[in-house]
Motif scaffolding. Structure first.
Motif, PDB file in Angstrom:
ATOM      1  N   TYR A  82       0.841  -1.194   0.000  1.00 14.18           N
ATOM      2  CA  TYR A  82       0.000   0.000   0.000  1.00 14.18           C
ATOM      3  C   TYR A  82       0.873   1.239   0.000  1.00 14.18           C
ATOM      4  O   TYR A  82       1.751   1.391   0.850  1.00 14.18           O
ATOM      5  CB  TYR A  82      -0.911  -0.018   1.232  1.00 14.18           C
ATOM      6  CG  TYR A  82      -1.779   1.209   1.352  1.00 14.18           C
ATOM      7  CD1 TYR A  82      -2.919   1.353   0.564  1.00 14.18           C
ATOM      8  CD2 TYR A  82      -1.437   2.236   2.232  1.00 14.18           C
ATOM      9  CE1 TYR A  82      -3.702   2.486   0.656  1.00 14.18           C
ATOM     10  CE2 TYR A  82      -2.228   3.375   2.335  1.00 14.18           C
ATOM     11  CZ  TYR A  82      -3.361   3.494   1.545  1.00 14.18           C
ATOM     12  OH  TYR A  82      -4.127   4.617   1.648  1.00 14.18           O
ATOM     13  N   GLU A  84       1.898   5.287   0.241  1.00 11.49           N
ATOM     14  CA  GLU A  84       1.587   6.466   1.031  1.00 11.49           C
ATOM     15  C   GLU A  84       2.435   7.634   0.524  1.00 11.49           C
ATOM     16  O   GLU A  84       3.402   7.440  -0.217  1.00 11.49           O
ATOM     17  CB  GLU A  84       1.892   6.231   2.522  1.00 11.49           C
ATOM     18  CG  GLU A  84       1.118   5.079   3.143  1.00 11.49           C
ATOM     19  CD  GLU A  84       1.491   4.885   4.604  1.00 11.49           C
ATOM     20  OE1 GLU A  84       1.182   5.794   5.405  1.00 11.49           O
ATOM     21  OE2 GLU A  84       2.102   3.871   4.928  1.00 11.49           O
ATOM     22  N   THR A  85       2.049   8.842   0.932  1.00 11.44           N
ATOM     23  CA  THR A  85       2.831  10.031   0.580  1.00 11.44           C
ATOM     24  C   THR A  85       3.288  10.736   1.842  1.00 11.44           C
ATOM     25  O   THR A  85       2.662  10.632   2.900  1.00 11.44           O
ATOM     26  CB  THR A  85       2.008  11.013  -0.269  1.00 11.44           C
ATOM     27  OG1 THR A  85       0.887  11.468   0.484  1.00 11.44           O
ATOM     28  CG2 THR A  85       1.541  10.377  -1.556  1.00 11.44           C
ATOM     29  N   ARG A 146       1.033   9.560 -12.468  1.00 11.44           N
ATOM     30  CA  ARG A 146      -0.400   9.840 -12.418  1.00 11.44           C
ATOM     31  C   ARG A 146      -1.263   8.639 -12.782  1.00 11.44           C
ATOM     32  O   ARG A 146      -2.221   8.326 -12.065  1.00 11.44           O
ATOM     33  CB  ARG A 146      -0.722  11.038 -13.306  1.00 11.44           C
ATOM     34  CG  ARG A 146      -2.176  11.486 -13.187  1.00 11.44           C
ATOM     35  CD  ARG A 146      -2.482  12.722 -14.022  1.00 11.44           C
ATOM     36  NE  ARG A 146      -1.992  13.931 -13.396  1.00 11.44           N
ATOM     37  CZ  ARG A 146      -1.010  14.660 -13.865  1.00 11.44           C
ATOM     38  NH1 ARG A 146      -0.371  14.282 -14.960  1.00 11.44           N
ATOM     39  NH2 ARG A 146      -0.617  15.770 -13.251  1.00 11.44           N
ATOM     40  N   TYR A 149      -0.903   5.848  -9.911  1.00 12.06           N
ATOM     41  CA  TYR A 149      -1.385   6.168  -8.566  1.00 12.06           C
ATOM     42  C   TYR A 149      -2.447   7.266  -8.647  1.00 12.06           C
ATOM     43  O   TYR A 149      -2.213   8.412  -8.240  1.00 12.06           O
ATOM     44  CB  TYR A 149      -0.222   6.612  -7.672  1.00 12.06           C
ATOM     45  CG  TYR A 149       0.857   5.557  -7.559  1.00 12.06           C
ATOM     46  CD1 TYR A 149       0.749   4.518  -6.644  1.00 12.06           C
ATOM     47  CD2 TYR A 149       1.970   5.590  -8.394  1.00 12.06           C
ATOM     48  CE1 TYR A 149       1.720   3.542  -6.558  1.00 12.06           C
ATOM     49  CE2 TYR A 149       2.948   4.607  -8.310  1.00 12.06           C
ATOM     50  CZ  TYR A 149       2.814   3.589  -7.393  1.00 12.06           C
ATOM     51  OH  TYR A 149       3.780   2.619  -7.303  1.00 12.06           O
ATOM     52  N   PRO A 150      -3.639   6.939  -9.172  1.00 12.70           N
ATOM     53  CA  PRO A 150      -4.700   7.955  -9.301  1.00 12.70           C
ATOM     54  C   PRO A 150      -5.161   8.514  -7.960  1.00 12.70           C
ATOM     55  O   PRO A 150      -5.715   9.607  -7.910  1.00 12.70           O
ATOM     56  CB  PRO A 150      -5.824   7.186 -10.008  1.00 12.70           C
ATOM     57  CG  PRO A 150      -5.562   5.744  -9.718  1.00 12.70           C
ATOM     58  CD  PRO A 150      -4.070   5.612  -9.646  1.00 12.70           C
ATOM     59  N   GLN A 151      -4.923   7.786  -6.858  1.00 10.58           N
ATOM     60  CA  GLN A 151      -5.347   8.291  -5.553  1.00 10.58           C
ATOM     61  C   GLN A 151      -4.558   9.522  -5.127  1.00 10.58           C
ATOM     62  O   GLN A 151      -4.970  10.256  -4.230  1.00 10.58           O
ATOM     63  CB  GLN A 151      -5.211   7.193  -4.481  1.00 10.58           C
ATOM     64  CG  GLN A 151      -3.789   6.753  -4.159  1.00 10.58           C
ATOM     65  CD  GLN A 151      -3.298   5.616  -5.038  1.00 10.58           C
ATOM     66  OE1 GLN A 151      -3.683   5.538  -6.205  1.00 10.58           O
ATOM     67  NE2 GLN A 151      -2.480   4.746  -4.480  1.00 10.58           N
ATOM     68  N   PHE A 152      -3.422   9.769  -5.782  1.00 16.54           N
ATOM     69  CA  PHE A 152      -2.597  10.925  -5.446  1.00 16.54           C
ATOM     70  C   PHE A 152      -2.693  12.037  -6.505  1.00 16.54           C
ATOM     71  O   PHE A 152      -1.852  12.932  -6.560  1.00 16.54           O
ATOM     72  CB  PHE A 152      -1.125  10.511  -5.289  1.00 16.54           C
ATOM     73  CG  PHE A 152      -0.901   9.445  -4.254  1.00 16.54           C
ATOM     74  CD1 PHE A 152      -1.573   9.484  -3.047  1.00 16.54           C
ATOM     75  CD2 PHE A 152      -0.024   8.393  -4.498  1.00 16.54           C
ATOM     76  CE1 PHE A 152      -1.379   8.493  -2.083  1.00 16.54           C
ATOM     77  CE2 PHE A 152       0.173   7.405  -3.550  1.00 16.54           C
ATOM     78  CZ  PHE A 152      -0.509   7.452  -2.343  1.00 16.54           C
ATOM     79  N   SER A 153      -3.725  11.970  -7.365  1.00 18.63           N
ATOM     80  CA  SER A 153      -3.841  12.928  -8.471  1.00 18.63           C
ATOM     81  C   SER A 153      -3.882  14.365  -7.982  1.00 18.63           C
ATOM     82  O   SER A 153      -3.256  15.260  -8.568  1.00 18.63           O
ATOM     83  CB  SER A 153      -5.089  12.631  -9.303  1.00 18.63           C
ATOM     84  OG  SER A 153      -4.950  11.393  -9.976  1.00 18.63           O
TER      85      SER A 153
END
Length: 460
Positions: A82, A84-85, A146, A149-153
């Protein structure tokens, strides 16, 4: 270079992507020690805690403000996949396995180096010559991340915006540094053949005609009508256009009008207003010699007009040939940054593909240092930097739909030469599309092209 010189994982240009998997067996977790601290250690810890409590009371809260973040790292804790940023101020390699990130709040966080997916630096506070290359690396990393990892768009879009804004500022400063210092353009009052013009500025000169802009509009004045002091004054009003007295085309000489000597009882025929030396008056017909003189003048003027027209056409052909043969520049110097998506080459190829059927072609000339638009009956040159990004789509039932791009602030920076010999300035260009469905796409592409050159964005 980027501020994060201590970041050695990946490349040091500001962003990277690691696709390799790190062996889980090689990850060495931190060891939690269970030994009780010594009394000496406990006493030191107590002293430190008291000192921190005192400083928290004495120091204003504003003095403990967080350090601005300098970048974003995307990672996963091995063996967990998973992602994370985490925003960081600096990030360094502690050892072969662990990287330590300093957070904006001053805390430290250890990250497994094998779990780091990408690290993207934010634009530096100080713009250096390497900024375009740094931006290219960072924006390239964003484009790669991009879709994965679309969750960080949202976070990636924010970083892209920061880099784009920083590049805009950089290009504007570079353009200002390379621009010729502006000079004050004086105004002039000019009187020629009884016509008076105020606030005159020189706009063009082709040998025979001098083009001017004045308070009431524009006008063309025969160059031979100007006095030497007027030429000097006109040249002082323009930073680019000059009237060369040695290149002024002499006016076609008119025949000398000789007065006839009719009997005193006859009225004297008056001069013609059409250019012929004699004209008939009621009751007094022209003599054969006067008619012959008139016919000679008419023939001479017709011949001179035809020669002038031929000369204008030849001059126009030379100008058109000069523009058409101008070598295309693959990457104009006005762009400065090559990481547009789509890039300059792709955008220009798309536009040319859509206007080709209408007999048009566009490219950036090496000698003219301007964009050139070739059409079947004329050629136009213009500087995209002076254009507005507000490109229009025009519906024309007679000539077909077309895209219209115009200069910003009402300027007339487009110079046009027609195959018929006419030339002049205009405020915009037209791109004709054979397919009505392509008009909107060409308009979008043209606006994108203008934006690359730093064109002015105007509100709709």
């Amino acid at each position: 270079m980027f501020l994060f010189r201590t970041l050695t994982v990946g490349n040091e240009s500001g962003g990277y992507v690691l696709d390799q998997e790190y062996p889980a067996a090689s990850f060495r977790p931190r060891i939690q020690h269970s030994q009780q601290p010594s009394k000496k250690g406990a006493s030191l810890k107590s002293f430190i805690l008291k000192w921190i409590a005192i400083m928290a009371i004495l120091v204003p809260c504003g003095a403990l403000a967080a350090t601005p973040a300098r970048g974003l790292v995307i990672y996963s804790d091995i063996p967990i996949t998973y992602a994370e940023t985490l925003e960081f101020v600096t990030i360094t390699n502690t050892n072969a396995i662990i990287a330590t990130a300093i957070l904006p709040n001053g805390k430290r966080q250890e990250i497994a180096r094998g779990g780091i997916i990408a690290a993207i630096n934010y634009p530096p506070d100080t713009q250096m010559e390497s900024l375009p290359q740094e931006a290219a690396t960072a924006l390239g990393t964003i484009r790669t991340l991009r879709p994965k990892y679309p969750q960080f768009s949202a976070k990636l879009d924010a970083i892209q915006t920061r880099w784009s804004n920083s590049l805009d500022v950089y290009r504007q400063r570079q353009r200002s540094a390379n621009a010729t210092p502006a000079k004050s353009v004086p105004t002039l009052t000019l009187e020629v053949d009884g016509s008076k013009y105020s606030q005159v500025e020189l706009t063009s000169f082709d040998g025979a005609t001098v083009g001017i802009a004045h308070a009431a509009g524009v006008a063309g004045i025969p160059a031979t009508k100007l006095k030497p002091e007027q030429i000097v004054a006109l040249n002082a009003t323009s930073l680019a256009i000059r009237i060369d007295p040695t290149k002024i085309v002499a006016a076609t000489p008119r025949p000398v009008t000789r007065s006839a000597s009719p009997p005193s009882s006859f009225p004297t025929p008056g001069k013609a207003t059409s250019g012929v030396p004699f004209t008939a008056v009621p009751g007094v017909p022209l003599t054969p010699a006067q008619k012959a003189a008139n016919n000679a003048v008419i023939a001479r003027e017709a011949k001179a007009a035809a020669a002038e027209s031929t000369r204008n056409i030849e001059v126009a052909k030379e100008r058109i040939q000069s523009a058409v043969s101008d070598e295309e520049v693959p990457w104009p110097r006005g762009l400065g940054f090559q990481n547009w998506d789509p890039n300059y080459k792709e955008t220009l190829e798309f536009i040319n593909g859509k206007i080709k059927a209408a007999g048009q072609r566009m490219w950036f000339g090496k000698l003219t240092d301007r964009m050139i638009l070739q059409s079947p009956d004329h050629v136009e040159t213009f500087d995209p930097h002076t254009f507005s990004t507000r490109v229009k789509m025009i519906a024309d039932s007679e000539n077909g739909d077309f895209v219209q791009a115009e200069c910003a602030d009402g300027q007339s920076d487009v110079f046009t030469v027609w195959v018929g010999g006419q030339s002049g300035s205009s405020p915009g260009i037209r791109l004709h599309c054979s397919d009505q469905l392509d008009v909107k796409r060409v308009a979008t592409a043209m606006a994108h092209l203008i934006q690359m050159f730093g064109g002015k964005a105007e509100a709709f």
